[in-house]
Each structure stands twice: as structure tokens, then as C-alpha cells.
Design a protein around this motif. Sequence first.
Motif, PDB file in Angstrom:
ATOM      1  N   LYS A  22       0.834  -1.209   0.000  1.00  0.00           N
ATOM      2  CA  LYS A  22       0.000   0.000   0.000  1.00  0.00           C
ATOM      3  C   LYS A  22       0.868   1.257   0.000  1.00  0.00           C
ATOM      4  O   LYS A  22       0.584   2.223  -0.720  1.00  0.00           O
ATOM      5  N   ILE A  23       1.932   1.250   0.806  1.00  0.00           N
ATOM      6  CA  ILE A  23       2.809   2.419   0.893  1.00  0.00           C
ATOM      7  C   ILE A  23       3.496   2.690  -0.446  1.00  0.00           C
ATOM      8  O   ILE A  23       3.491   3.814  -0.964  1.00  0.00           O
ATOM      9  N   ILE A  24       4.089   1.640  -1.011  1.00  0.00           N
ATOM     10  CA  ILE A  24       4.817   1.810  -2.275  1.00  0.00           C
ATOM     11  C   ILE A  24       3.865   2.176  -3.408  1.00  0.00           C
ATOM     12  O   ILE A  24       4.163   3.026  -4.252  1.00  0.00           O
ATOM     13  N   THR A  25       2.689   1.552  -3.413  1.00  0.00           N
ATOM     14  CA  THR A  25       1.698   1.874  -4.442  1.00  0.00           C
ATOM     15  C   THR A  25       1.290   3.339  -4.368  1.00  0.00           C
ATOM     16  O   THR A  25       1.196   4.030  -5.396  1.00  0.00           O
ATOM     17  N   LEU A  27       3.039   5.819  -3.235  1.00  0.00           N
ATOM     18  CA  LEU A  27       4.157   6.645  -3.693  1.00  0.00           C
ATOM     19  C   LEU A  27       4.279   6.615  -5.215  1.00  0.00           C
ATOM     20  O   LEU A  27       4.594   7.625  -5.847  1.00  0.00           O
ATOM     21  N   LEU A  28       4.027   5.461  -5.802  1.00  0.00           N
ATOM     22  CA  LEU A  28       4.065   5.356  -7.262  1.00  0.00           C
ATOM     23  C   LEU A  28       2.938   6.178  -7.898  1.00  0.00           C
ATOM     24  O   LEU A  28       3.124   6.809  -8.940  1.00  0.00           O
ATOM     25  N   ILE A  29       1.776   6.166  -7.261  1.00  0.00           N
ATOM     26  CA  ILE A  29       0.654   6.971  -7.754  1.00  0.00           C
ATOM     27  C   ILE A  29       0.991   8.458  -7.687  1.00  0.00           C
ATOM     28  O   ILE A  29       0.681   9.227  -8.607  1.00  0.00           O
ATOM     29  N   LYS A  30       1.669   8.864  -6.612  1.00  0.00           N
ATOM     30  CA  LYS A  30       2.086  10.266  -6.485  1.00  0.00           C
ATOM     31  C   LYS A  30       3.076  10.659  -7.584  1.00  0.00           C
ATOM     32  O   LYS A  30       3.162  11.823  -7.970  1.00  0.00           O
ATOM     33  N   GLU A  31       3.835   9.669  -8.070  1.00  0.00           N
ATOM     34  CA  GLU A  31       4.762   9.915  -9.183  1.00  0.00           C
ATOM     35  C   GLU A  31       4.045   9.885 -10.533  1.00  0.00           C
ATOM     36  O   GLU A  31       4.673  10.022 -11.572  1.00  0.00           O
ATOM     37  N   GLN A  32       2.737   9.664 -10.485  1.00  0.00           N
ATOM     38  CA  GLN A  32       1.874   9.652 -11.677  1.00  0.00           C
ATOM     39  C   GLN A  32       2.151   8.458 -12.601  1.00  0.00           C
ATOM     40  O   GLN A  32       2.001   8.556 -13.815  1.00  0.00           O
ATOM     41  N   VAL A  33       2.542   7.344 -11.980  1.00  0.00           N
ATOM     42  CA  VAL A  33       2.707   6.116 -12.746  1.00  0.00           C
ATOM     43  C   VAL A  33       1.350   5.675 -13.279  1.00  0.00           C
ATOM     44  O   VAL A  33       0.351   5.691 -12.548  1.00  0.00           O
ATOM     45  N   GLU A  35      -0.007   2.635 -14.530  1.00  0.00           N
ATOM     46  CA  GLU A  35      -0.685   1.389 -14.169  1.00  0.00           C
ATOM     47  C   GLU A  35       0.196   0.582 -13.224  1.00  0.00           C
ATOM     48  O   GLU A  35       1.388   0.413 -13.476  1.00  0.00           O
ATOM     49  N   ILE A  36      -0.382   0.073 -12.153  1.00  0.00           N
ATOM     50  CA  ILE A  36       0.361  -0.689 -11.154  1.00  0.00           C
ATOM     51  C   ILE A  36      -0.370  -1.986 -10.858  1.00  0.00           C
ATOM     52  O   ILE A  36      -1.531  -1.975 -10.438  1.00  0.00           O
ATOM     53  N   ASP A  37       0.283  -3.108 -11.099  1.00  0.00           N
ATOM     54  CA  ASP A  37      -0.221  -4.416 -10.674  1.00  0.00           C
ATOM     55  C   ASP A  37       0.592  -4.839  -9.464  1.00  0.00           C
ATOM     56  O   ASP A  37       1.825  -4.749  -9.482  1.00  0.00           O
ATOM     57  N   ALA A  38      -0.066  -5.309  -8.412  1.00  0.00           N
ATOM     58  CA  ALA A  38       0.634  -5.706  -7.201  1.00  0.00           C
ATOM     59  C   ALA A  38       0.384  -7.183  -6.896  1.00  0.00           C
ATOM     60  O   ALA A  38      -0.760  -7.643  -6.908  1.00  0.00           O
ATOM     61  N   VAL A  39       1.469  -7.929  -6.644  1.00  0.00           N
ATOM     62  CA  VAL A  39       1.384  -9.337  -6.262  1.00  0.00           C
ATOM     63  C   VAL A  39       2.270  -9.548  -5.041  1.00  0.00           C
ATOM     64  O   VAL A  39       3.077  -8.687  -4.682  1.00  0.00           O
TER      65      VAL A  39
END
Length: 266
Positions: A22-25, A27-33, A35-39
Amino acid sequence: MENVTLSDLHILLVEPSDTQRKIITSLLIKEQVGEIDAVSTVAEAKTALRSHGADLVVSAMYFEDGTALELLQDIKNASELQSTPFMLVSSETRVSRLEEFKQAGIAAILPKPFQPAHLHRALKTSLDLINEEEVELDLFDIKSVRVLVVDDSRLARNHIRRVLENMGLQSIKEAENGAMALTLLKDEEFDLVVTDYNMPEMDGRELSEFIRFNPNTAHIPIIMVTSEAADSAKMSNIQQTGVNALCDKPFEPQEVRRMLMALLSE
């Protein structure tokens, strides 16, 4: 082809901890990435990559079913995946464990916890590995620059080659150690040598000394790539051997671009 931006990036995040995911996701969203898939496991990561791929893999070190090194090796050995940049996020500090990743040619190593600025730089490095941007030189056509890459790790050579090719270099030869490099230097002409420091048979220091003491090769610029600390005993006097520039592993495109422009414009 237009360059990939952060908003275009499809990232596969591999992290066993729900909280850390959740934390890393976030931060990635704040960087405007884009699409993020998390496993949470190595097996899930392998399945996801073979199902729909990713532009970048961001992974923790340890999992119940394996390690990030196993995942990285699986990626590097799959022809359809081997060019996928890999970013390690870990609290691991043992040099021997991190060295394996550096030798495999990863994009970046981020400590846990990391600052947003560290993540931004690592993402920028990953984009540099994906995008092609030709280096413009005053004295050379970058396509004609002849480069010799010397490293005992095949994966490290592949990574260095990819970085250089993305900058427009096309004439690249490879050697597994200093002794093999000397054989090539006797038979062919090169404009630049990029060499690892730690190698069997003949290391980067010995190779650099041979290049500098031979009148036929003394003029060739040398970039030494190493995971040794710049202030270590081994590195303290390395530039006295005639090395023009030191470059850390991971081999970062922006740093290499700056070095190329400086060395090949002289």
C-alpha cells in the motif's frame, strides 16, 4: 516512436507485506505512474509477467516461495522479458547479497525505507533504460564510435550494451575478462573501453595499466564500472592507472551519457 513517460508506465510491484504494498503503491501513484499491478509472491510475479508483461518490475528481496534474485534471473533468461528493467526495494545491507543484483544489471536498488526523491531518480533511470535518446557529439558520429565492453558477468554486459545502444552506439564488442580484452585490442581499433573492476585472470586495474602503457592504445578513454565504494582502499588510487572515469553499479544511463559527452568531446 515517442518516449515512454511515467504516466505510460505499467509497473509490476512484487511485495509480500500488505502494508508495504500500500505504501509503495501510493508513492508510485504520487509519481503519476500510469498502471500498477501488485502481487505478493515470486510465483504470482512470474505468472503476471508471462500473462501480460510489464514495463518495470519493482520487487522486495525475500518471499515465502523464493527471492527477488530468483525472479530476476528468470526474467533475464526469458527472451521476451530480459529487457524489462528491475528495481530492488530492500532493507538488505550485506554487500555480498546486493552484489549479485548489481552484477545482474538491475536499474536501481532502493533501501527500506526510502525517500520519494530516491524513488523519482530510480524511476527516471528506468525510463532511460526503456527510451532511446541518441547522444550528440561534436567530434564523432555516435553510431561510428567503437566500444569494447569488458565484464565477466554476461548479464552485466547485456545491461551495459543496452544502455549504450539506447544512446545510439552501434559498434560494440564484448570480452569476458581483461586477458580477452587485450587480445581484441591488439587486433582491432576502439574509441572507448568500458570495463568492470573485479574480474578473473586480469582485473580492470591491470587491463587499464596495459592499455595506458601500450603506445597503440594509450589514447583510448577508459570508463571503469565498479560496485566498490569510491573511497575504498581499492579505488583510492585507481585513477593513477589512467582510468578517465569511474561509474557505479548499477550502470545509470544519465551518468554514462554525461561521461560519454565529456570523454568523446575532448
